[in-house]
Write a protein that holds these residues in place. Structure first.
Motif, mmCIF file in Angstrom:
data_model
loop_
_atom_site.group_PDB
_atom_site.id
_atom_site.type_symbol
_atom_site.label_atom_id
_atom_site.label_comp_id
_atom_site.label_asym_id
_atom_site.label_seq_id
_atom_site.Cartn_x
_atom_site.Cartn_y
_atom_site.Cartn_z
ATOM 1 N N ARG A 12 -11.338 -22.638 -9.646
ATOM 2 C CA ARG A 12 -11.019 -22.358 -8.231
ATOM 3 C C ARG A 12 -12.252 -22.528 -7.343
ATOM 4 O O ARG A 12 -12.176 -23.079 -6.253
ATOM 5 C CB ARG A 12 -10.466 -20.932 -8.134
ATOM 6 N N ASN A 13 -13.417 -22.082 -7.809
ATOM 7 C CA ASN A 13 -14.648 -22.216 -7.014
ATOM 8 C C ASN A 13 -15.061 -23.679 -6.888
ATOM 9 O O ASN A 13 -15.550 -24.110 -5.838
ATOM 10 C CB ASN A 13 -15.783 -21.401 -7.649
ATOM 11 N N THR A 14 -14.842 -24.431 -7.961
ATOM 12 C CA THR A 14 -15.148 -25.868 -7.908
ATOM 13 C C THR A 14 -14.279 -26.562 -6.866
ATOM 14 O O THR A 14 -14.753 -27.391 -6.084
ATOM 15 C CB THR A 14 -14.917 -26.515 -9.287
ATOM 16 N N LEU A 15 -12.982 -26.218 -6.853
ATOM 17 C CA LEU A 15 -12.077 -26.798 -5.863
ATOM 18 C C LEU A 15 -12.530 -26.466 -4.451
ATOM 19 O O LEU A 15 -12.532 -27.331 -3.564
ATOM 20 C CB LEU A 15 -10.650 -26.295 -6.092
ATOM 21 N N HIS A 16 -12.909 -25.203 -4.217
ATOM 22 C CA HIS A 16 -13.347 -24.788 -2.873
ATOM 23 C C HIS A 16 -14.539 -25.623 -2.406
ATOM 24 O O HIS A 16 -14.593 -26.061 -1.249
ATOM 25 C CB HIS A 16 -13.709 -23.303 -2.907
ATOM 26 N N LYS A 17 -15.484 -25.861 -3.321
ATOM 27 C CA LYS A 17 -16.663 -26.668 -2.959
ATOM 28 C C LYS A 17 -16.261 -28.111 -2.641
ATOM 29 O O LYS A 17 -16.787 -28.722 -1.719
ATOM 30 C CB LYS A 17 -17.670 -26.648 -4.109
ATOM 31 N N LYS A 18 -15.317 -28.646 -3.434
ATOM 32 C CA LYS A 18 -14.869 -30.020 -3.203
ATOM 33 C C LYS A 18 -14.137 -30.147 -1.865
ATOM 34 O O LYS A 18 -14.269 -31.146 -1.164
ATOM 35 C CB LYS A 18 -13.951 -30.471 -4.344
ATOM 36 N N GLN A 32 -3.852 -35.152 -2.163
ATOM 37 C CA GLN A 32 -2.429 -35.258 -2.510
ATOM 38 C C GLN A 32 -1.926 -34.025 -3.251
ATOM 39 O O GLN A 32 -0.803 -33.561 -3.008
ATOM 40 C CB GLN A 32 -2.183 -36.511 -3.340
ATOM 41 N N VAL A 33 -2.738 -33.479 -4.150
ATOM 42 C CA VAL A 33 -2.310 -32.280 -4.882
ATOM 43 C C VAL A 33 -2.271 -31.073 -3.955
ATOM 44 O O VAL A 33 -1.405 -30.209 -4.090
ATOM 45 C CB VAL A 33 -3.226 -32.023 -6.104
ATOM 46 N N LEU A 34 -3.179 -31.006 -2.993
ATOM 47 C CA LEU A 34 -3.136 -29.933 -1.988
ATOM 48 C C LEU A 34 -1.819 -29.983 -1.218
ATOM 49 O O LEU A 34 -1.163 -28.962 -1.001
ATOM 50 C CB LEU A 34 -4.314 -30.063 -1.012
ATOM 51 N N LYS A 35 -1.427 -31.175 -0.804
ATOM 52 C CA LYS A 35 -0.174 -31.323 -0.059
ATOM 53 C C LYS A 35 1.023 -30.927 -0.924
ATOM 54 O O LYS A 35 1.947 -30.255 -0.460
ATOM 55 C CB LYS A 35 -0.011 -32.770 0.426
ATOM 56 N N ALA A 36 0.997 -31.360 -2.180
ATOM 57 C CA ALA A 36 2.097 -31.030 -3.087
ATOM 58 C C ALA A 36 2.166 -29.533 -3.370
ATOM 59 O O ALA A 36 3.226 -29.008 -3.712
ATOM 60 C CB ALA A 36 1.938 -31.792 -4.403
ATOM 61 N N SER A 37 1.040 -28.841 -3.190
ATOM 62 C CA SER A 37 0.978 -27.393 -3.438
ATOM 63 C C SER A 37 1.039 -26.592 -2.148
ATOM 64 O O SER A 37 0.694 -25.415 -2.135
ATOM 65 C CB SER A 37 -0.310 -27.062 -4.202
ATOM 66 N N GLN A 38 1.450 -27.250 -1.047
ATOM 67 C CA GLN A 38 1.558 -26.596 0.267
ATOM 68 C C GLN A 38 0.236 -25.979 0.703
ATOM 69 O O GLN A 38 0.190 -24.985 1.428
ATOM 70 C CB GLN A 38 2.653 -25.504 0.248
ATOM 71 N N GLY A 39 -0.891 -26.546 0.244
ATOM 72 C CA GLY A 39 -2.212 -26.077 0.651
ATOM 73 C C GLY A 39 -2.723 -24.874 -0.120
ATOM 74 O O GLY A 39 -3.826 -24.394 0.152
ATOM 75 N N VAL A 40 -1.935 -24.362 -1.069
ATOM 76 C CA VAL A 40 -2.352 -23.172 -1.828
ATOM 77 C C VAL A 40 -3.420 -23.580 -2.846
ATOM 78 O O VAL A 40 -3.146 -24.340 -3.777
ATOM 79 C CB VAL A 40 -1.153 -22.523 -2.552
ATOM 80 N N GLN A 41 -4.640 -23.047 -2.682
ATOM 81 C CA GLN A 41 -5.760 -23.504 -3.489
ATOM 82 C C GLN A 41 -5.662 -23.086 -4.955
ATOM 83 O O GLN A 41 -6.067 -23.832 -5.843
ATOM 84 C CB GLN A 41 -7.073 -23.003 -2.880
ATOM 85 N N THR A 42 -5.141 -21.898 -5.232
ATOM 86 C CA THR A 42 -5.028 -21.468 -6.628
ATOM 87 C C THR A 42 -4.078 -22.386 -7.400
ATOM 88 O O THR A 42 -4.348 -22.761 -8.534
ATOM 89 C CB THR A 42 -4.521 -20.015 -6.707
ATOM 90 N N ARG A 43 -2.974 -22.751 -6.763
ATOM 91 C CA ARG A 43 -2.011 -23.633 -7.407
ATOM 92 C C ARG A 43 -2.593 -25.042 -7.562
ATOM 93 O O ARG A 43 -2.383 -25.713 -8.568
ATOM 94 C CB ARG A 43 -0.716 -23.665 -6.598
#
Length: 345
Positions: free
Chosen positions: A328-334, A308-319
């Motif tokens: 950021r690296n933790t998010l990428h792994k998840k 849901q947060v990815l969608k709210a951020s238009q897929g931008v991983q840093t945001r």
């Protein structure tokens, strides 16, 4: 680097929050192309306005703009509405009829509530998207069309695909350029501007003075979760303008539940809060599995939260990482762990 205009794409679109500026930018970029667009987001978030803007800002603006609410018609009526029919195709077909796709030739067709289309019609839609051709109901003559398709849904179509209600090939054909419309609770900075906009509109319509927004009311409005989004806010502002006896928007003009009071319900069980929903989730998990319950429940919630947060951020991983408060690296792994690569960029 070329900077894309991030101002509202239509006069009636109100909001200057970061989430909405991203929507404006993406809409302008996509409008110049003929790519199929899939608008996602909850009911009342403004998907219809973005669809209209995609047409108005496109090279097809001089052509027709045709809107179809797919959820408002039965399968047979929708098929005839979309593709037309010939005389005698069914009992009430007393004359030939041009369908909406044919009428949209040279312009744009907006298919709202696309998730409600039956499997049978999904096959015909896929053919139109891939080959730009179809036959009217009861006819064998093939009709070719040139129209831009914009679809909208308030459901997660990937879930619909997984549960067998939506064709996977049609989903990927529609999802060429996804645009997510944030819920009002995700763009709280826009609430004051929206309220002022609606106060002006309804004061004019009802020939009444424009109400002055009080700090107390503004606080209630910003603290409410808005399950009905902008449409719900609009209704409450209209109600306030109609009922007001003075020149201020006072808190007594708001429904009780917006002020934090329990809503009045007739013949319904009282609403559930987060603790109730959490309890249901754990109970369902315990009933379905006896091992690794902790990991299963935590993973389920974590995956949904990241999605849901990815969608709210238009897929931008840093945001996304910033909103979640994780590395950021933790998010990428998840993202890799939960198979969310299609939602990230």
């Amino acid at each position: 680097m070329v900077t894309v205009d991030d101002s509202p794409v239509l006069q009636q679109m109100i909001g200057d929050s970061p989430a909405m500026r991203e929507v404006y930018q993406l809409t302008r970029q996509v409008a110049e192309s003929s790519a199929t667009v899939l608008l996602t987001g909850e009911t009342g978030t403004g998907k219809e306005l973005v669809a209209e803007a995609l047409h108005e800002l496109s090279p097809r603006a001089s052509g027709p703009y045709i809107r179809v609410n797919c959820g408002a018609l039965s399968e047979n009526l929708l098929e005839s509405e979309l593709f037309g029919h010939v005389k005698g195709a069914f009992t009430s077909a007393h004359e030939n009829r041009t369908g909406r796709f044919e009428a949209a030739h040279g312009g744009t067709i907006f298919l709202d509530e696309i998730n409600s289309v039956s499997f049978k019609l999904q096959v015909k839609l896929l053919r139109v998207l891939q080959q730009q051709e179809f036959e009217r109901v009861g006819d064998t003559r093939t009709i070719r069309v040139d129209c831009r398709v914009v679809a909208a849904t308030n459901r997660d179509l990937l879930t619909e695909v997984e549960e067998g209600r939506f064709r996977e090939d049609l989903y990927y054909r529609l999802n060429v350029v996804p645009i997510y419309l944030p819920a009002l609770r995700e763009r709280g900075d826009d609430i004051t501007a929206l309220v002022q906009h609606f106060l002006n509109i309804y004061a004019s319509r009802n020939r009444k003075p424009v109400l002055q927004l009080t700090p107390t009311v503004e606080g209630h409005l910003k603290g409410y979760q808005w399950p009905g989004n902008v449409r719900e806010l609009q209704n409450y502002v209209e109600r306030a303008v109609v009922l007001a006896r003075g020149e201020e928007f006072t808190e007594d003009l708001l429904p009780g539940h917006v002020r934090g009071m329990a809503p009045v319900r007739v013949g319904r069980k009282s609403g559930r809060d987060l603790e109730d929903l959490c309890g249901e989730l754990v109970s369902m998990s315990l009933s379905k599995t006896k091992e690794n319950v902790y990991q299963n429940v935590v993973s389920l919630v974590e995956k949904e939260l990241i999605s849901q947060v990815l969608k709210a951020s238009q897929g931008v991983q840093t945001r996304t990482a910033s909103k979640l408060g994780i590395n950021r690296n933790t998010l990428h792994k998840k993202i890799e762990e939960y198979g969310l690569e299609d939602e990230a960029r």
